[in-house]
Motif scaffolding. Structure first.
Motif, short mmCIF file in Angstrom:
data_model
loop_
_atom_site.label_atom_id
_atom_site.label_comp_id
_atom_site.label_asym_id
_atom_site.label_seq_id
_atom_site.Cartn_x
_atom_site.Cartn_y
_atom_site.Cartn_z
N PHE A 306 54.55 34.35 35.55
CA PHE A 306 53.71 35.36 34.92
C PHE A 306 52.25 35.05 35.17
CE2 PHE A 306 51.75 36.78 30.70
CZ PHE A 306 51.40 38.01 31.21
N LEU A 307 51.58 35.90 35.91
CA LEU A 307 50.15 35.72 36.15
C LEU A 307 49.39 36.76 35.33
CD1 LEU A 307 50.09 35.07 40.01
CD2 LEU A 307 50.38 33.44 38.15
N ASP A 308 48.87 36.30 34.20
CA ASP A 308 48.14 37.19 33.30
C ASP A 308 46.72 37.33 33.85
OD1 ASP A 308 47.87 38.80 31.17
OD2 ASP A 308 48.02 37.24 29.63
N GLU A 309 46.13 38.49 33.73
CA GLU A 309 44.78 38.73 34.24
C GLU A 309 44.71 38.41 35.73
OE1 GLU A 309 43.15 40.00 31.88
OE2 GLU A 309 43.99 39.17 30.06
N LEU A 310 45.54 39.06 36.49
CA LEU A 310 45.68 38.76 37.93
C LEU A 310 44.36 38.69 38.71
CD1 LEU A 310 47.95 38.22 40.01
CD2 LEU A 310 47.92 40.64 40.55
N PRO A 311 43.41 39.65 38.51
CA PRO A 311 42.19 39.59 39.33
C PRO A 311 41.33 38.36 39.07
CG PRO A 311 42.43 41.74 38.28
CD PRO A 311 43.42 40.83 37.64
N GLU A 312 41.58 37.67 37.94
CA GLU A 312 40.77 36.49 37.64
C GLU A 312 41.20 35.28 38.47
OE1 GLU A 312 38.18 36.87 35.89
OE2 GLU A 312 38.73 38.89 35.23
N PHE A 313 42.39 35.33 39.04
CA PHE A 313 42.86 34.20 39.86
C PHE A 313 42.05 34.17 41.15
CE2 PHE A 313 46.34 34.52 37.00
CZ PHE A 313 46.96 33.29 36.99
N GLN A 315 40.96 34.27 44.85
CA GLN A 315 41.60 35.08 45.87
C GLN A 315 42.43 34.21 46.82
OE1 GLN A 315 38.78 37.62 47.71
NE2 GLN A 315 40.22 39.30 47.88
N ASN A 316 41.87 33.04 47.19
CA ASN A 316 42.62 32.16 48.09
C ASN A 316 43.90 31.69 47.44
OD1 ASN A 316 40.25 32.41 49.32
ND2 ASN A 316 39.57 30.29 49.02
N VAL A 317 43.80 31.45 46.14
CA VAL A 317 44.98 30.96 45.43
C VAL A 317 46.10 32.00 45.48
CG1 VAL A 317 45.84 30.23 43.17
CG2 VAL A 317 43.61 29.48 43.93
N LEU A 318 45.72 33.27 45.32
CA LEU A 318 46.75 34.32 45.34
C LEU A 318 47.33 34.51 46.73
CD1 LEU A 318 45.35 37.13 43.03
CD2 LEU A 318 47.07 35.42 42.52
N GLU A 319 46.46 34.40 47.74
CA GLU A 319 46.94 34.67 49.10
C GLU A 319 48.00 33.66 49.55
OE1 GLU A 319 46.17 37.59 50.76
OE2 GLU A 319 45.33 37.89 48.77
N VAL A 320 47.93 32.43 49.04
CA VAL A 320 48.93 31.45 49.47
C VAL A 320 50.33 31.82 48.97
CG1 VAL A 320 47.42 29.46 49.74
CG2 VAL A 320 48.44 29.91 47.53
N MET A 321 50.38 32.75 48.02
CA MET A 321 51.70 33.15 47.52
C MET A 321 52.39 34.15 48.44
SD MET A 321 51.74 33.59 43.46
CE MET A 321 51.20 35.24 43.69
N ARG A 322 51.63 34.70 49.39
CA ARG A 322 52.20 35.78 50.20
C ARG A 322 53.43 35.34 50.96
NH1 ARG A 322 47.03 38.39 53.07
NH2 ARG A 322 48.53 38.71 54.74
N GLN A 323 53.35 34.18 51.59
CA GLN A 323 54.51 33.71 52.37
C GLN A 323 55.70 33.36 51.48
OE1 GLN A 323 54.89 29.95 52.71
NE2 GLN A 323 56.88 30.24 53.67
N PRO A 324 55.51 32.58 50.40
CA PRO A 324 56.66 32.31 49.54
C PRO A 324 57.28 33.56 48.90
CG PRO A 324 54.78 30.95 48.89
CD PRO A 324 54.32 31.81 50.00
N ASN A 352 43.71 44.52 33.96
CA ASN A 352 43.02 45.70 33.45
C ASN A 352 42.63 46.53 34.67
OD1 ASN A 352 41.64 43.32 31.34
ND2 ASN A 352 42.94 44.95 30.59
N PRO A 353 42.47 47.84 34.50
CA PRO A 353 42.15 48.66 35.68
C PRO A 353 40.70 48.47 36.16
CG PRO A 353 42.40 50.03 33.73
CD PRO A 353 42.76 48.65 33.31
N CYS A 354 39.83 47.96 35.31
CA CYS A 354 38.43 47.77 35.70
C CYS A 354 37.83 46.65 34.84
CB CYS A 354 37.66 49.07 35.49
SG CYS A 354 37.52 49.51 33.75
#
Ligand SMILES: Nc1ncnc2c1ncn2[C@@H]1O[C@H](COP(=O)(O)OP(=O)(O)OP(=O)(O)O)[C@@H](O)[C@H]1O
Ligand SMILES: [Mg+2]
Length: 509
Positions: A306-313, A315-324, A352-354
């Motif tokens: 569960f990643l709460d407040e997704l945009p706060e993570f 960006q590099n951290v999120l991108e590494v999840m793409r392959q897994p 949140n949307p904005c």
């Protein structure tokens, strides 16, 4: 004199046999450990020396060399204390085993007084023993329950080094550990915290979560502050289907290697629910570090990340999840080779949307500029969004719904439906390694996701109008398969496709 003792290393989640050779020769007194040992193993010399002395034996004042073979395999952690100590005692003639110990595996960390301490990763090591037909495994008494989850090997629980010496010499035998059969039977008895009944309104979101849980699809919830996104996500564990025993053992291995198994319960029964904070690092999320550890995505294996407040993570951290997210495993490359951890998790995210949170809200006006909304939404890349099957809006709940005294549907009722849908999937994939629809590859999609004529037409129209990518096309079909499973239909029909398509994001993809 030379002695050989079998032990085990864990690389990722796989065990590998390690032979501990101990040679004692005349010469200047020394005690060396060779064969790519890490710092913890070098310190093992001191523990072995003290433990041998404190259990009433003699630590030979000679030149002692312990070799951990194969030498090209990097060994980590303190699990070699026990085999090294047994090797020293064998080589110095203080143990004269009645039976051959070639078929035995020795695992465990020693403390200075000679007692054995809890050691991480016992389950993968015992799994290796089963595979290699090593019949007898000596483990720290604390870990015997964990070791006994796998049948086919005899587990001896060892309290102290002295006790093991007496056993090997045939003076006082240790009783083999008798596994408690109730552990595997208790698989149904899981306590759930948060219940869906506590969430008022948001029926469409609950439905989306039910679909997501049935087929392990990824889901993103978006909505204004205080609408219940976090509450809904935290209720997720209570509607997830039961783990089958193979899944339970898989997850237990990960927790065993990470040293996160509770001492009183050696088997993980409940699907994991991990909710890391958005300040998490790369290594924390996907795994790694100097001594490699599984990251959050592996700790969420077979469960929910569960990643709460997704945009706060980051960006590099999120991108590494793409392959897994695509491969369901994560491979970490290091100087000494690569390590693979399973990472078959279901992503649940909220945002949140904005920046102010009220974009699109019918009551409160959004105070953000168009460019700041753009910037905010751009923090999550298109490829990552494309991997999320269900995009759902969580609007504010109005007073009537919040104050409604009638009880909402509880988690147990939802869970029964989810479980039935999952059983259908398990039956469909029986004989394969797959357990749910989200794991299907293109060839399985072709075989199992057959739509009727009207469904076909609808899908074609959706492809053209929404400009779906090839990945999105497969994902829609898999999602429609789950929706049909929930409805108990063998064939996917137009209404199933329609529901799956409306979960796709509206723009771009
Ligand atoms: N649908 C709901 N039913 C009952 N209580 C709710 C509901 N939505 C919100 N609440 C109440 O509001 C609190 C905050 O909700 P929650 O933390 O889930 O909001 P959120 O959508 O995650 O907000 P944010 O975007 O600020 O993180 C909850 O703890 C609960 O008390
Ligand atoms: Mg929240």
């Amino acid at each position: 004199m030379l002695a050989k003792v079998q032990s085990c290393a864990v690389i990722g989640l796989e065990g590998a046999l390690v032979e501990v050779e101990v040679d004692i020769s005349n010469g200047l007194a020394a005690f060396n450990v060779v064969g790519l040992p890490d710092a913890a193993i070098n310190e093992s010399r001191e523990r072995v020396r003290s433990a041998i002395k404190n259990c009433g034996c003699l630590f030979p004042y000679k030149r002692i060399t312990a070799n951990l073979a194969p030498a090209d395999l990097r060994k980590e952690g303190p699990a070699y204390d026990l085999p090294i100590a047994i090797g020293v005692l064998l080589a110095s003639g203080q143990i004269n085993p009645e039976k051959s110990i070639d078929e035995c595996l020795f695992l465990g960390e020693l403390s200075l007084d000679g007692s054995l301490r809890h050691t991480n990763g016992i389950l993968p090591m015992v799994a290796l023993a089963c595979e290699k037909r090593v019949n007898i495994v000596f483990v720290p008494a604390d870990d015997a329950m964990e070791a006994s989850l796998l049948r086919g090997v005899t587990i001896y629980p060892v309290e102290t080094l002295g006790q093991l010496i007496a056993h090997l010499n045939g003076e006082r035998l240790i009783e083999p550990f008798i596994p408690d059969p109730r552990i595997l039977e208790n698989i149904d008895q899981v306590a759930y915290g948060q219940d869906m009944a506590a969430v008022r309104g948001q029926e469409h979101v609950k439905r989306a979560l039910e679909v997501a849980a049935s087929g392990a699809h990824n889901i993103l919830m978006s909505g204004p502050p205080g609408s219940g996104k976090t509450l809904l996500a935290r209720s997720m564990p209570s509607i997830l289907p039961r783990m089958i025993i193979e899944e339970s053992l898989d997850v237990t291995k990960i927790y065993s290697v990470s040293g996160m198994l509770p001492s009183d319960m050696p088997l993980v029964l409940q699907r994991p629910f991990r909710s890391p904070h958005h300040t998490i690092s790369h290594a924390g999320l996907v795994g790694g570090g100097r001594i490699p550890r599984p990251g959050e995505i592996s700790l969420a294996h077979r469960g929910v990340l569960f990643l709460d407040e997704l945009p706060e993570f980051g960006q590099n951290v999120l991108e590494v999840m793409r392959q897994p997210l695509e491969d369901k495993v994560v491979t970490i490359s290091r100087a000494q080779g690569t390590i693979t951890y399973p990472a078959n998790f279901m992503l649940v995210a909220s945002m949140n949307p904005c920046p102010c949170g009220f974009f699109g809200d019918p009551v409160r006006e959004c105070s953000c500029s168009a460019s700041s909304i753009m910037r905010y939404q751009k923090r999550i890349s298109g490829p990552l969004l494309d991997r999320i099957d269900i995009h759902i809006e969580v609007p504010r709940v109005d007073y009537e719904k919040l104050a409604d005294k009638r009880n909402a549907e509880d988690s147990k009722t939802i869970r029964i439906r989810v479980q039935e849908a999952r059983e259908r999937q398990l039956q469909r994939f029986s004989g394969t390694k797959m357990t749910c629809n989200a794991e299907m590859g293109p060839s399985e999609v072709r075989d199992f996701c057959k739509t009727d004529a009207s469904g076909e037409r609808l899908l074609k129209a959706a492809m053209q109008q929404l400009h779906l990518s090839a990945r999105a096309y497969h994902r829609v079909l898999k999602l429609a398969r789950t929706i049909a499973d929930l409805a108990g239909n063998e064939e996917i029909m137009a209404n199933h496709v329609a529901e799956a398509v409306q979960y796709r994001p509206r723009v771009g993809m």
